[in-house]
Design a protein around this motif. Structure first.
Motif, mmCIF file in Angstrom:
data_model
loop_
_atom_site.group_PDB
_atom_site.id
_atom_site.type_symbol
_atom_site.label_atom_id
_atom_site.label_comp_id
_atom_site.label_asym_id
_atom_site.label_seq_id
_atom_site.Cartn_x
_atom_site.Cartn_y
_atom_site.Cartn_z
ATOM 1 N N VAL A 210 0.819 -1.213 0.000
ATOM 2 C CA VAL A 210 0.000 0.000 0.000
ATOM 3 C C VAL A 210 0.854 1.264 0.000
ATOM 4 C CG1 VAL A 210 -2.112 -0.926 0.962
ATOM 5 C CG2 VAL A 210 -0.317 -0.145 2.502
ATOM 6 N N PRO A 212 3.584 3.736 -2.105
ATOM 7 C CA PRO A 212 3.646 4.017 -3.553
ATOM 8 C C PRO A 212 4.815 3.316 -4.239
ATOM 9 C CG PRO A 212 3.848 6.035 -2.240
ATOM 10 C CD PRO A 212 3.897 4.907 -1.303
ATOM 11 N N VAL A 368 -2.021 -7.846 -7.588
ATOM 12 C CA VAL A 368 -2.103 -6.388 -7.534
ATOM 13 C C VAL A 368 -0.937 -5.825 -6.739
ATOM 14 C CG1 VAL A 368 -3.494 -4.444 -6.825
ATOM 15 C CG2 VAL A 368 -4.592 -6.498 -7.635
ATOM 16 N N ARG B 47 -9.601 -4.405 1.441
ATOM 17 C CA ARG B 47 -8.480 -4.671 0.533
ATOM 18 C C ARG B 47 -8.755 -4.097 -0.854
ATOM 19 N NH1 ARG B 47 -5.201 -9.914 1.033
ATOM 20 N NH2 ARG B 47 -4.640 -8.859 -0.836
ATOM 21 N N ALA B 50 -8.103 -0.465 -0.539
ATOM 22 C CA ALA B 50 -6.666 -0.186 -0.375
ATOM 23 C C ALA B 50 -5.868 -0.574 -1.616
ATOM 24 C CB ALA B 50 -6.142 -0.934 0.847
ATOM 25 N N THR B 51 -6.553 -0.895 -2.701
ATOM 26 C CA THR B 51 -5.941 -1.276 -3.986
ATOM 27 C C THR B 51 -5.123 -2.556 -3.907
ATOM 28 O OG1 THR B 51 -3.822 -0.105 -3.796
ATOM 29 C CG2 THR B 51 -5.693 1.177 -4.607
ATOM 30 N N LEU B 52 -5.465 -3.434 -2.968
ATOM 31 C CA LEU B 52 -4.724 -4.694 -2.868
ATOM 32 C C LEU B 52 -5.457 -5.829 -3.556
ATOM 33 C CD1 LEU B 52 -3.597 -4.503 0.852
ATOM 34 C CD2 LEU B 52 -2.147 -4.288 -1.161
ATOM 35 N N ARG B 75 -2.357 5.143 -3.395
ATOM 36 C CA ARG B 75 -1.432 4.670 -2.353
ATOM 37 C C ARG B 75 -0.662 5.811 -1.699
ATOM 38 N NH1 ARG B 75 0.750 -0.957 -5.135
ATOM 39 N NH2 ARG B 75 -1.285 -1.980 -5.093
ATOM 40 N N ARG B 76 -0.416 6.869 -2.472
ATOM 41 C CA ARG B 76 0.310 8.009 -1.936
ATOM 42 C C ARG B 76 -0.482 8.723 -0.835
ATOM 43 N NH1 ARG B 76 4.599 8.979 -5.028
ATOM 44 N NH2 ARG B 76 3.724 8.048 -6.896
ATOM 45 N N TYR B 80 -3.309 2.696 5.444
ATOM 46 C CA TYR B 80 -4.012 1.418 5.606
ATOM 47 C C TYR B 80 -3.342 0.607 6.691
ATOM 48 C CZ TYR B 80 -5.427 -3.410 4.424
ATOM 49 O OH TYR B 80 -5.887 -4.699 4.467
ATOM 50 N N MET B 81 -4.158 0.132 7.600
ATOM 51 C CA MET B 81 -3.628 -0.713 8.659
ATOM 52 C C MET B 81 -4.320 -2.066 8.545
ATOM 53 S SD MET B 81 -3.692 0.316 12.628
ATOM 54 C CE MET B 81 -3.879 -0.952 13.833
ATOM 55 N N PRO B 82 -3.590 -3.087 8.091
ATOM 56 C CA PRO B 82 -4.211 -4.390 7.912
ATOM 57 C C PRO B 82 -4.618 -5.003 9.253
ATOM 58 C CG PRO B 82 -2.027 -4.308 6.886
ATOM 59 C CD PRO B 82 -2.165 -3.100 7.753
ATOM 60 N N SER B 86 1.449 -6.119 10.462
ATOM 61 C CA SER B 86 2.209 -6.313 9.234
ATOM 62 C C SER B 86 3.478 -5.479 9.163
ATOM 63 C CB SER B 86 1.338 -5.988 8.027
ATOM 64 O OG SER B 86 0.220 -6.813 8.049
#
Lengths: 368, 302
Positions: A210, A212, A368, B47, B50-52, B75-76, B80-82, B86
């Protein structure tokens, strides 16, 4: 570009702090490199020989003396019974049984010819082969001497050997460069694959993903540390152990070896990366990497020459990057080959590097 | 701030959708809660945002950016906190924070005011390896790392799962403070009692959103009179009440049973029935519905 440096810095922190990986990377290969060439020596001594002969004539005594004096054989038993000789082989107490008929001398004197018989315990093929070759060459010399003595002939063809490239057939000269290659391969493929999969397993890759940071930055940041470590391990192995302990003085250019190493490492790191993209856990990665390592090592010509393998195996060995580096190592170190001699190998290695890395990156991109 | 339209996701080799026709809108500056049991689809939705993870169909955008097309731009600006810790366990608190700051091309000093309140509590342990921190401290460090680049939107996936009650309360207080800085926060939790700390709450179950409302709206919309009751033998009481067939629902909440009657049935009938069954010391009272009563009622409707 800056990001790559941060990742590399982080990777080195991980590696240097890991108390189980650190010795596995730096110490274990060195120990292997010291131990393996000493243990895996093909020059076979102390072959157990039993002699079956009922009648010890002077000719027989002479022959036995010649054999025991050679230093290769240990005379475990002299017996008059063939049955006992057979039993010694069955009990694995003798590797070879030489049967000298009772009437050898009589026949030699009367008919100018005689027969001896060699029985070989062929369970250990190498030992059997080499033992039988040694023994028959002693008998051949004996034969020749007999001909000269009896018929007054001189040897029409005088056979002489000269060992090229490894004059004294020094086994470590042959094996150390090869073992060094397999060690570098293991570090490249194993450590690289495990390192990336570890991030997946621990979930840390989620947090990285996540940010960049670009995929290629992440991959390069992962590969470069192991590329550097590969160079380090190779150098220590080459200079300290190869040259220092075994006294191997490379005839060819060391820079040429480093050039090949650079490309070779990219190829095996690509393989490691590829394995990591297909594995979810370190255990999976380990199993897959182990499978490839075994095949790479056994089919690389490290111990058994590729030329003596069956055709399908020769074909397989051609798809093994380790084969080429071992060949190049031996060519450059023992023979002093130059760039032109190994350029074909180098091109193939470039091919491997491109193949593994493109496949790995392609597969990595799908996520992704 | 977050817009989700007709979002579906189906994982490989699975028949059912893990997320089914999700529609969601989160306004700027909101503290939005996503509440649902384990396996409801909360993490899948996070997810995607968060673009995952790519959605199977439908659209989602955060901060006006599409989660499929504008991955790097998102993302910039996203924190995000999974759900699972992590960060790097073998790096120290300081090193983790610095590492993530540098990946976002910033420094800890630059955004220190944002994380100050939290980081002060971590400061005494800054040389300690992240893996050796307590659960609550790990959460705080993870929150710091998610905030270090001054994100516009913060996604917190079950930040309070497995954290003790005191730390949970502290954590929500921190979120309240962060909200005051104008940050939009989307947080998921399996604990219904935490819903009241949010501006709005979406209830999610089996991959579907059941309702979206303010905590007050949810409570006000409870459609029945609600009673609480207790007696000497709680376990037997619950079983007997259900067997009485007088009730629409009965649930145990600590020492009390919360119950709703079927149409036409009254408390007198229930007391008579329970007395016959031998219950003594029966205490009851009509109460206002709490947020948990509302969720349980809505999940029943499904």
């Amino acid at each position: 570009m800056r990001n790559i440096l941060y990742i590399i810095e982080k990777e080195f922190k991980h590696i240097l702090r890991n108390r189980s990986i650190l010795p596995a990377i730096f110490v274990a290969p060195m120990i292997q490199l010291i131990i393996m060439p000493l243990a895996a020596d093909y020059e076979i001594k102390n072959i157990n020989l039993a002699i079956v002969s009922g009648h010890y004539s002077s000719e027989t005594q002479h022959l036995i003396q010649k054999i025991t004096c050679s230093g290769f054989f240990k005379l475990v038993k002299e017996t008059s019974s063939f049955e006992e000789g057979k039993e010694l082989i069955e009990k694995d107490q003798a590797d070879l049984v030489l049967q000298i008929p009772n009437d050898l001398e009589e026949n030699l004197v009367k008919e100018k010819k005689g027969k001896v018989l060699i029985f070989v315990n062929a369970i250990n093929g190498t030992k059997a082969n080499i033992g039988a070759t040694y023994l028959s060459s002693i008998l051949k010399t004996y034969n020749l001497e007999f001909i000269q003595k009896e018929f007054g002939l001189t040897n029409p063809v005088d056979l002489r050997y000269s060992n090229w490239y490894n004059k004294f057939m020094n086994y470590p000269f042959f094996i150390v460069p090869g073992v060094l290659v397999t060690l570098v391969t293991m570090i490249g493929a194993y450590m690289c694959a495990l390192n990336i999969v570890k991030e997946k397993e621990l979930g840390t890759i989620e947090q990285i993903n996540v940010t960049p940071i670009k995929k290629h930055e992440f991959i390069l940041g992962k590969l470069i540390p192991f590329w550097i470590i590969g160079f380090f391990v190779f150098s220590v192995g080459f200079f300290f152990i190869g040259m220092g302990i075994y006294g191997i003085r490379p005839l060819g250019s060391i820079l040429l070896l480093y050039l090949f190493l650079a490309v070779f490492l990219v190829a095996v790191l690509g393989l490691g990366l590829l394995i990591s993209t297909y594995s979810q856990t370190q255990q999976q990665a380990m199993s897959v990497a182990f499978f490839f390592m075994m095949i790479f090592m056994l089919m690389s010509g490290l111990f058994t020459p590729i030329e003596s393998m069956p055709n399908w195996a020769i074909t397989m060995a051609k798809f093994n990057p380790v084969t080429y580096f071992i060949e190049v190592m031996r060519m450059v170190v023992l023979k002093g080959s130059g760039f032109a001699d190994i350029s074909g190998h180098l091109l193939k290695m470039l091919g491997f590097a491109i193949f593994f890395n493109s496949w790995a990156v392609w597969n990595y991109r799908k996520t992704v | 701030m977050v817009e989700v339209q007709n979002l579906h996701i189906r994982y490989k080799e699975q028949k059912d959708f893990a997320l089914h026709d999700i529609n969601l809108n989160v306004e700027k500056g909101e503290l939005f809660g996503l509440i649902g049991p384990d396996g409801a689809g909360k993490t899948s939705l996070f997810r995607i945002l968060a673009t995952l993870l790519l959605p199977t169909s439908g659209r989602a955008s955060v901060m006006g950016l599409d989660v499929v097309k504008d991955i790097y731009a998102i993302r910039r600006k996203l924190g995000y906190m999974p759900g699972r810790f992590s960060l790097y366990q073998d790096l120290s608190v300081e090193e983790n924070l610095n590492f993530f700051a540098t990946l976002f091309e910033t420094t800890v000093e630059e955004n220190y005011d944002l994380v100050k309140d939290i980081y002060i509590q971590l400061e005494p342990f800054k040389k300690r390896k992240a893996g050796q921190l307590s659960g609550g401290m790990k959460q705080k460090l993870a929150l710091c790392c998610a905030l270090i680049h001054k994100p516009e939107l913060l996604l917190l996936d079950e930040p309070t799962t497995g954290v003790d009650t005191v730390s949970r309360k502290e954590f929500w207080d921190m979120l309240g403070k962060l909200k005051k800085t104008g940050l939009t926060i989307l947080v998921s939790t399996p604990y219904m009692d935490e819903a009241s700390r949010c501006d709005r709450v979406a209830l999610i179950q089996n991959g579907k959103i059941l309702s979206v409302d303010t905590p007050k709206g949810i409570i006000d919309s409870f459609p029945y009179p609600l009673f609480q009751i207790k007696s000497k033998e709680m376990a037997k009481l619950h079983k007997d009440m259900i067997e009485s067939k007088l009730l629409h629902s009965a649930h145990i909440f600590g020492e009390w049973n919360h119950l709703v009657f079927n149409d036409g049935n009254t408390m007198e009938q229930l007391i008579d029935y329970l007395s016959l069954k031998g219950h003594t010391n029966i205490v009851w009272k009509e109460i206002a519905a709490g947020i948990e009563d509302c969720f349980i009622e809505r999940m029943r409707d499904l």
